[in-house]
Design a protein around this motif. Structure first.
Motif, PDB file in Angstrom:
ATOM      1  N   LEU A  46       8.598   2.168   9.177  1.00 23.31           N
ATOM      2  CA  LEU A  46       9.149   3.572   8.974  1.00 23.31           C
ATOM      3  C   LEU A  46      10.287   3.176   8.017  1.00 23.31           C
ATOM      4  O   LEU A  46      10.634   3.876   6.848  1.00 23.31           O
ATOM      5  CB  LEU A  46       9.255   4.277  10.025  1.00 23.31           C
ATOM      6  CG  LEU A  46       9.753   5.703   9.804  1.00 23.31           C
ATOM      7  CD1 LEU A  46       8.678   6.462   8.990  1.00 23.31           C
ATOM      8  CD2 LEU A  46      10.047   6.351  11.149  1.00 23.31           C
ATOM      9  N   MET A  47      11.478   2.563   8.428  1.00 23.80           N
ATOM     10  CA  MET A  47      12.561   2.228   7.761  1.00 23.80           C
ATOM     11  C   MET A  47      12.200   1.722   6.259  1.00 23.80           C
ATOM     12  O   MET A  47      12.689   2.460   5.268  1.00 23.80           O
ATOM     13  CB  MET A  47      13.321   1.220   8.246  1.00 23.80           C
ATOM     14  CG  MET A  47      14.030   1.716   9.658  1.00 23.80           C
ATOM     15  SD  MET A  47      14.743   0.680  10.656  1.00 23.80           S
ATOM     16  CE  MET A  47      16.299   0.253   9.445  1.00 23.80           C
ATOM     17  N   MET A  48      11.377   0.976   5.983  1.00 17.58           N
ATOM     18  CA  MET A  48      10.765   0.242   4.631  1.00 17.58           C
ATOM     19  C   MET A  48      10.202   1.381   4.234  1.00 17.58           C
ATOM     20  O   MET A  48      10.397   1.527   2.837  1.00 17.58           O
ATOM     21  CB  MET A  48       9.596  -0.596   4.848  1.00 17.58           C
ATOM     22  CG  MET A  48      10.381  -2.154   5.441  1.00 17.58           C
ATOM     23  SD  MET A  48       8.999  -3.250   5.339  1.00 17.58           S
ATOM     24  CE  MET A  48       8.444  -3.237   3.543  1.00 17.58           C
ATOM     25  N   ALA A  49       9.373   2.323   4.543  1.00 15.92           N
ATOM     26  CA  ALA A  49       8.773   3.345   3.777  1.00 15.92           C
ATOM     27  C   ALA A  49       9.720   4.422   3.289  1.00 15.92           C
ATOM     28  O   ALA A  49       9.632   4.793   2.098  1.00 15.92           O
ATOM     29  CB  ALA A  49       7.656   4.156   4.773  1.00 15.92           C
ATOM     30  N   VAL A  50      10.614   4.855   4.099  1.00 13.08           N
ATOM     31  CA  VAL A  50      11.341   5.655   3.789  1.00 13.08           C
ATOM     32  C   VAL A  50      12.809   5.361   2.505  1.00 13.08           C
ATOM     33  O   VAL A  50      12.662   5.925   1.738  1.00 13.08           O
ATOM     34  CB  VAL A  50      12.548   6.140   4.909  1.00 13.08           C
ATOM     35  CG1 VAL A  50      13.609   7.176   4.445  1.00 13.08           C
ATOM     36  CG2 VAL A  50      11.778   6.967   6.017  1.00 13.08           C
ATOM     37  N   LEU A  51      12.890   4.099   2.713  1.00  8.78           N
ATOM     38  CA  LEU A  51      13.826   3.457   1.721  1.00  8.78           C
ATOM     39  C   LEU A  51      12.930   3.045   0.434  1.00  8.78           C
ATOM     40  O   LEU A  51      13.472   3.278  -0.600  1.00  8.78           O
ATOM     41  CB  LEU A  51      14.294   2.072   2.123  1.00  8.78           C
ATOM     42  CG  LEU A  51      15.531   2.104   3.240  1.00  8.78           C
ATOM     43  CD1 LEU A  51      15.943   0.914   3.626  1.00  8.78           C
ATOM     44  CD2 LEU A  51      16.629   2.877   2.717  1.00  8.78           C
ATOM     45  N   TRP A  52      11.774   2.834   0.378  1.00  2.00           N
ATOM     46  CA  TRP A  52      10.592   2.773  -0.486  1.00  2.00           C
ATOM     47  C   TRP A  52      10.632   4.094  -1.307  1.00  2.00           C
ATOM     48  O   TRP A  52      10.609   3.886  -2.746  1.00  2.00           O
ATOM     49  CB  TRP A  52       9.301   2.461  -0.138  1.00  2.00           C
ATOM     50  CG  TRP A  52       8.404   1.841  -1.233  1.00  2.00           C
ATOM     51  CD1 TRP A  52       7.883   2.787  -2.249  1.00  2.00           C
ATOM     52  CD2 TRP A  52       7.908   0.673  -1.474  1.00  2.00           C
ATOM     53  NE1 TRP A  52       7.009   2.154  -3.087  1.00  2.00           N
ATOM     54  CE2 TRP A  52       7.062   0.841  -2.384  1.00  2.00           C
ATOM     55  CE3 TRP A  52       7.974  -0.616  -0.573  1.00  2.00           C
ATOM     56  CZ2 TRP A  52       6.018  -0.451  -2.904  1.00  2.00           C
ATOM     57  CZ3 TRP A  52       7.365  -1.385  -1.351  1.00  2.00           C
ATOM     58  CH2 TRP A  52       6.449  -1.623  -2.150  1.00  2.00           C
ATOM     59  N   ARG A  53      10.647   5.043  -0.788  1.00  2.00           N
ATOM     60  CA  ARG A  53      10.561   6.482  -1.339  1.00  2.00           C
ATOM     61  C   ARG A  53      12.103   7.045  -1.700  1.00  2.00           C
ATOM     62  O   ARG A  53      11.925   8.256  -2.437  1.00  2.00           O
ATOM     63  CB  ARG A  53      10.035   7.595  -0.456  1.00  2.00           C
ATOM     64  CG  ARG A  53       8.311   7.309  -0.147  1.00  2.00           C
ATOM     65  CD  ARG A  53       7.870   7.456  -1.439  1.00  2.00           C
ATOM     66  NE  ARG A  53       6.287   7.402  -1.462  1.00  2.00           N
ATOM     67  CZ  ARG A  53       5.270   7.713  -2.119  1.00  2.00           C
ATOM     68  NH1 ARG A  53       5.707   7.857  -3.392  1.00  2.00           N
ATOM     69  NH2 ARG A  53       4.178   7.697  -1.899  1.00  2.00           N
ATOM     70  N   SER A  54      12.968   6.434  -1.434  1.00  2.00           N
ATOM     71  CA  SER A  54      14.353   6.758  -1.747  1.00  2.00           C
ATOM     72  C   SER A  54      14.825   6.562  -3.263  1.00  2.00           C
ATOM     73  O   SER A  54      13.959   5.907  -3.645  1.00  2.00           O
ATOM     74  CB  SER A  54      15.478   5.920  -0.653  1.00  2.00           C
ATOM     75  OG  SER A  54      15.664   4.672  -1.149  1.00  2.00           O
ATOM     76  N   PRO A  55      15.743   6.964  -3.752  1.00  3.11           N
ATOM     77  CA  PRO A  55      16.333   6.460  -4.869  1.00  3.11           C
ATOM     78  C   PRO A  55      16.520   5.044  -5.176  1.00  3.11           C
ATOM     79  O   PRO A  55      16.536   4.667  -6.250  1.00  3.11           O
ATOM     80  CB  PRO A  55      17.521   7.463  -5.204  1.00  3.11           C
ATOM     81  CG  PRO A  55      17.636   8.476  -4.351  1.00  3.11           C
ATOM     82  CD  PRO A  55      16.626   8.021  -3.239  1.00  3.11           C
TER      83      PRO A  55
END
Length: 443
Positions: free
Chosen positions: A191-200
């Motif tokens: 989940l942390m990877m996915a959130v950072l992936w979608r971050s700027p």
């Protein structure tokens, strides 16, 4: 395991077909091929590193679930499932048939990731990931992880029942409980990877999540190396006993197998089953301290010679008492010749005074001794040996352990083994004589 039963092959084929159907793209969801390729390459590369000499993890379960679960949180279900395919098909398989094992692993992961992605999407998790709303994303992510875990456990139980002949009532026992906590940790990292992936900051920032995971994987690898060293120690001790007492070569391994069958029948957890297997394998290690001429003597033992041989449990306990990982197996080495009626040795313990592990090994030891041909006794049929154990239960053997072995052998069978050349006429004891008084029973 080269000879895979036909029913297990059919099961794998059905799972593979279901996985192929899951890979069909959704008509209303375009496939982001760039993200699929990057995650698939990352998963395949991480799997190779995990099994390299530096890390050395050889466990068949996927070690990089965070990458797969990140795909489930980021991509449509078919695209997320596709991420697992290259890494699974290129993974190292230690046992044959290699191709079948790789196909099974790929199909299993495809179904697990597909289910996780569908649950995550249905609960609105993708919108929370895109928005970076971590608190709201935890619920859908947790449900997706649970779905992933349940699918893997369901499929694993099926293959255990069909390929490994594990009884159906035990095939799925404990699979979810053992895997849910580790997979939940991987899900949080995913989940942390996915959130950072979608971050700027994009995919590069997402890769930083793997750094602490790599440290934990390395520590896990060290544990497996230590476990391998334990296994090597036990093998060396058993080989030394087999070389010294050629009449009973292979006996220790079979007693370990029978002890494990009894422990599983009694519903013991996997860790304790493994300890009891060690107990069975090492029960006669004290023979290393007994003169070889006594172990290989064909005629009856004198009272003095028997007293010397009856010291082998104490010798064995002295040899293994400093090996911490053996746990209660050490007590089994010392007390496996005790009898419920108190006439055993070395201490004449009675009933429940005898450790449970020793009562398990005592039954396994006597069973293999009766069903194996040696120079001083001819093998008895399995049914006859089981009947003799029942006859002596309550006085010599624990009835609970005897019944557990009867049930296990009745379900899984037992192959008696010849452990020495039958070069001398066997001395068959008179019918009805107790097991412990048979020639060679204490050797």
């Amino acid at each position: 395991m080269e000879a895979v039963p036909v029913r297990a092959r059919v099961y794998v084929a059905c799972v593979a077909v279901a996985a192929l159907l899951c890979l069909l793209p959704l008509p209303d969801a375009p496939t982001p091929w760039g993200a699929v390729a990057l995650l698939a390459a990352l998963y395949a590369g991480c799997e190779r590193v995990a099994r390299s000499r530096f890390v050395g993890i050889s466990h068949p379960a996927g070690t990089f679930y965070p990458v797969l679960l990140a795909g489930a949180f980021l991509l449509p279900a078919p695209a997320a499932a596709l991420v697992a395919v290259p890494g699974a098909l290129l993974s190292h398989a230690e046992q044959r048939p290699v191709a079948l094992r790789r196909v099974w692993r790929a199909a299993q992961l495809v179904l697990g990731v597909w289910a996780a992605a569908r649950v995550h999407w249905a609960l609105g998790g993708r919108d929370a990931v895109v928005a970076g709303d971590v608190p709201y994303a935890l619920g859908p992510a947790g449900a997706a992880v649970l779905a992933f875990c349940l699918v893997l456990a369901l499929l694993d139980g099926g293959i255990l029942a069909l390929a490994e002949r594990v009884p159906v009532r035990r095939a799925w026992r404990g699979l979810v409980a053992r895997s849910l906590a580790p997979i939940a940790v991987h899900g949080l990292a995913g989940l942390m990877m996915a959130v950072l992936w979608r971050s700027p900051y994009g995919p590069v920032a997402a890769l930083l999540v793997l750094l602490p995971m790599c440290v934990s994987w390395w520590a896990f690898a060290q544990y497996h190396r230590e476990r391998a060293a334990h296994q090597a120690t036990i093998r060396a001790l058993v080989q030394a006993v087999d070389i010294k007492d050629g009449y009973t070569r292979g006996h220790s391994e079979r007693v370990g197998q029978a002890s494990m069958m009894i422990a599983r029948e009694l519903g013991m957890d996997d860790e304790r089953v493994e300890v009891l297997r060690f107990a069975g394998i090492l029960h006669d290690v004290g023979k290393l301290g007994v003169p070889t001429r006594l172990l290989r003597k064909d005629g009856p033992l004198t009272p003095e010679e028997r007293r010397v041989i009856e010291l082998h449990p104490e010798y064995g306990h002295e040899m293994v008492r400093g090996i911490g990982f053996l746990g209660e197996a050490r007590a089994a080495v010392l007390h496996h010749h005790e009898r419920l009626d108190g006439t055993g040795y070395p201490y004449g313990l009675v009933g429940s005074q005898i450790p449970e592990s020793a009562r398990v090994v005592a039954v396994a030891d006597a069973f293999d001794a009766m069903t194996s041909t040696r120079s001083y006794s001819r093998a008895r049929p399995v049914a006859v040996a089981l009947a003799e154990l029942k006859r002596c239960s309550g006085s010599q053997f624990d009835p609970v352990m005897v019944e557990a072995l009867v049930e296990a052998v009745g379900r899984a069978g037992w192959r008696p083994a010849v452990t020495a050349d039958d070069v001398h006429p066997p001395r068959v004891p008179p019918p009805g004589s107790p097991v412990s008084s048979r020639p060679g029973a204490h050797r």
